[in-house]
Design an enzyme around this catalytic site. Structure first.
Site, PDB file in Angstrom:
ATOM      1  N   TYR A  57       0.865  -1.176   0.000  1.00 38.16           N
ATOM      2  CA  TYR A  57       0.000   0.000   0.000  1.00 38.16           C
ATOM      3  C   TYR A  57       0.899   1.222   0.000  1.00 38.16           C
ATOM      4  CZ  TYR A  57      -3.716   3.123   1.781  1.00 38.16           C
ATOM      5  OH  TYR A  57      -4.621   4.136   1.966  1.00 38.16           O
ATOM      6  N   TYR A  61     -11.718  -4.225   6.955  1.00 41.82           N
ATOM      7  CA  TYR A  61     -10.414  -3.952   7.565  1.00 41.82           C
ATOM      8  C   TYR A  61     -10.534  -2.875   8.642  1.00 41.82           C
ATOM      9  CZ  TYR A  61      -5.706  -2.256   8.259  1.00 41.82           C
ATOM     10  OH  TYR A  61      -4.539  -1.867   8.853  1.00 41.82           O
ATOM     11  N   HIS A  62     -11.130  -1.751   8.292  1.00 45.46           N
ATOM     12  CA  HIS A  62     -11.185  -0.633   9.214  1.00 45.46           C
ATOM     13  C   HIS A  62     -12.163  -0.869  10.351  1.00 45.46           C
ATOM     14  CE1 HIS A  62      -9.506   1.083   5.482  1.00 45.46           C
ATOM     15  NE2 HIS A  62      -8.707   1.677   6.336  1.00 45.46           N
ATOM     16  N   ASP A 102      -8.131  14.303   8.710  1.00 46.13           N
ATOM     17  CA  ASP A 102      -7.849  12.978   9.263  1.00 46.13           C
ATOM     18  C   ASP A 102      -9.101  12.409   9.911  1.00 46.13           C
ATOM     19  OD1 ASP A 102      -6.847  10.765  10.662  1.00 46.13           O
ATOM     20  OD2 ASP A 102      -6.160  12.028  12.319  1.00 46.13           O
TER      21      ASP A 102
END
Length: 678
Positions: free
Chosen positions: A26, A180-181, A549
């Site tokens: 990644y 995943y998250h 973010d």
């Protein structure tokens, strides 16, 4: 030849070895030129697919010249403004042959439109393009935060892409259901199974409701759904989770959607193994964690991943350097080519232990899916805040167990003494160093594109995009036309913002507790009470997530921990500007302002907060800051007025609260001191 049960055979009866999964890293940083060099170098070292990381402005639908984008340009991925950037990013990389995965969600349609337009300008038929846009907006509302539009408008974009891709880019996965998250945000294996599959069902229900496919085409669209999962350190449980995923997806697509062709019911998935468990302390231990986590998705042939990308040993410290990525790539290559893993049928078929664990996971996951269904489905469970609150609760329980020592993390809460790591002793400290001069090239390229393009074409194509959004027609053709006209990322997203509006998701922190009833926790509560007795009220903490973010796990846990300790907490979720956060702190008469920054923009944001406090005439407001912060930046933050800095090694939230109480001058009571030393 006698066929032995432990041997694989080809269709002609000859012994064979399985082909390995796609090897990915990644990657993406700074600007398109440097990212292109990194991709070409990785491919030359044996990587077999691209996995592109985009910077936060690109993910959130802002051009690099937008004021909110400035601190984030190129920090956690490559910035993309127009098709001209894609020409540089893919220079020397054959898009007709390479399998490209793009980690992009809210702006997935735009990045795919750019990729299609790039192929056309190169003379490549888009029908041969192969790869994936992550394009999983539900998990963005729950865990990662790079959403823009409200849930149902976002789902429309996903369905538009399925409708377009099936006929025009048939080898492209229009979305990739990403659990995943969810695990990074605290999901248990049961929640990861249930939330991801409920998410996939929401996509398929929306496709079916659109009525854009024949029965055969609908089956094909089911076959284009892929998944991206997480593999944690409990690799036996993770392997069983993957077997449960395989079985449940086959059952759901067969029974709920009537998919007859077994090929279209296959659970196709890629993996990045867990980053949540990587530690800043004794970072060399992370190499072994990554290896063990990789086993969970490779050992079982019947549930083996199609693609694998691994984090690097130092990702709890910074972005990886090229050498760090090479090391993770070599781990994959050794596993695939030096061991005998790919020579055997499934190793766990017939195991009663594995069968029982898989059955238990399936039963619990189906019960949770039913609960979500009764609540109106995954979109409704996002809008109500149910799924987000469940993840925050699971994360809080996990954090409490680590703080109590019930979950062992080597080097963090057990065996904490050790020799200094030689991996961080070099001139660069083992860390990636961001070059702001190179990042400035992005703005130069953007200005050049804006100068060369036809403004009339830009306005015409954006008008057509807005009209298509209002009319409910498929937005892919209009988006591709925008890409050809050199429309920028921010212009495309702003056109849709004008029609769909923007969305702010639930934080999930209300009503949550860590449940820490240790003597040290009681000592902290005693200090809070003593401060309150002296000042006539509880200390008030504003927890701010400035900039773009969206990784909010840390800020959520601090909000929960502070409230649990007795603070009054104001937390509004992600993506606030610095002026908005400072204004909130002033309005709430905050005792302390806490900032969470994980994107590498901590110095820029701390400087902006300091300047805004001065501009607003605030005499004294203590600021504390936490995030992925290299040690070399701590002193610089303190020079900007930050009173306390917290990094991933500060996992003990009781200690974090104690240090914040030091910052605001809370007295240490005698009873509290005895409890703390007990």
């Amino acid at each position: 030849m006698t066929r032995q049960a432990h041997t694989l055979f080809d269709k002609d009866g000859n012994p064979r070895r399985d082909q390995p999964w796609i090897f990915r890293t990644y990657a993406g940083h700074t600007n398109v030129r440097e990212s292109n060099a990194l991709y070409r170098a990785n491919l030359s070292r044996g990587q077999t697919g691209l996995s592109i990381a985009f910077d936060l402005p690109t993910q959130c639908g802002y051009s690099s010249d937008h004021p909110i984008a400035g601190p984030e340009i190129g920090k956690v991925g490559v910035p993309i403004n127009s098709i001209d950037d894609f020409h540089v990013l893919f220079h020397g990389i054959p898009s007709a042959q390479i399998n490209t995965s793009m980690t992009i969600n809210a702006t997935a349609m735009w990045l795919l439109a750019l990729y299609v337009a790039l192929a056309e300008e190169r003379g490549v038929d888009p029908k041969v393009l192969q790869g994936t846009t992550q394009n999983d907006i539900i998990k963005e509302y729950l865990a990662r935060g790079t959403y823009i539009f409200p849930p149902r408008h976002s789902m429309r974009l996903i369905v538009d892409m399925y409708d377009y891709c099936l006929h025009r880019i048939p080898r492209w996965n229009a979305s990739n259901i990403c659990s995943y998250h969810l695990q990074e945000a605290g999901a248990t294996p049961t929640q990861e199974l249930a939330f991801a599959l409920a998410n996939a069902m929401a996509v398929l229900d929306a496709i079916r409701e659109r009525g854009c496919f024949t029965a055969e085409e609908f089956e094909q669209s089911v076959g284009r759904i892929s998944f991206f999962v997480n593999a944690g350190i409990r690799f036996v449980e993770e392997m069983c989770k993957m077997r449960a995923f395989v079985e449940m997806w086959d059952e759901i697509t067969r029974d709920r959607y009537g998919v007859k062709n077994p090929k279209y019911r296959l659970f196709r998935y890629g993996v990045q193994v867990n980053s949540l468990g990587l530690t800043e302390e004794q970072p060399e231990n992370n190499a072994w964690r990554i290896l063990l986590e990789a086993l969970g998705v490779t050992l079982s042939r019947d549930a083996r991943c199609r693609a694998l990308q691994l984090p690097t040993w130092n990702e709890a410290l910074s972005l990886p350097r090229p050498w760090d990525q090479q090391w993770s790539l070599r781990l994959q290559q050794i596993l695939a080519y030096e061991t005998d893993l790919l020579e055997y049928p499934d190793l766990f078929a017939g195991s009663p232990v594995v069968a029982a664990k898989v059955a238990a996971l399936k039963e619990a996951a189906y019960a949770e899916i039913a609960h979500i269904g009764q609540a109106g489905g995954a979109l409704a469970a996002v809008e109500s805040g149910y799924m987000k609150a469940a993840l925050v609760r699971s994360q809080a329980e996990r954090l409490a167990r680590i703080n109590k020592g019930e979950i062992a993390v080597v080097g963090r809460n057990r065996w904490t003494e050790g020799l200094a790591s030689p991996l961080v002793s070099g001139d660069d400290g083992g860390l990636f160093k961001f070059d702001p001069v190179s990042a400035a090239e992005t703005l130069d390229m953007l200005r050049a594109t804006q100068t060369r393009r036809s403004q009339a074409d830009v306005e015409r194509t954006l008008r057509a995009l807005r009209e298509a959004a209002l009319a409910g027609t498929n937005l892919m053709p209009a988006s591709i036309a925008c890409a050809r006209a050199r429309v920028t990322t921010g212009e495309w997203a702003d056109a849709l913002r004008a029609v769909f509006g923007e969305y702010r998701a639930a934080t999930g922190v209300e009503g949550q507790r860590l449940g820490l009833d240790t003597p040290r926790a009681e000592a902290v509560r005693a200090r809070v009470a003593a401060w309150g007795a002296r000042h006539g009220g509880r200390p008030r903490m504003v927890v701010g997530k400035p900039g773009l973010d969206g990784h909010s796990n840390g800020s959520e846990m601090i909000a929960v921990a502070a409230r649990d300790a007795g603070f009054e907490v104001i937390y509004g979720g992600i993506r606030w500007t610095v002026p908005e956060i400072v204004a909130s702190a002033i309005q709430e008469d905050a005792t302390v302002l806490g900032l969470s920054v994980l994107s590498g923009a901590h110095l820029e944001i701390a400087r902006a907060v300091t300047e805004e406090l001065v501009r607003q005439g605030v005499g004294e407001m203590p600021v504390v800051l936490g995030g992925i912060i290299p040690e070399r930046d701590v002193e610089a933050l303190r020079s900007l007025g930050v009173k306390a800095v917290f990094t991933p090694k500060d996992f003990d939230v009781v200690d974090v609260m104690d240090r914040i109480l030091d910052v605001i001058g809370a007295p240490r009571t005698e009873a509290g001191a005895r409890a703390a030393s007990a």
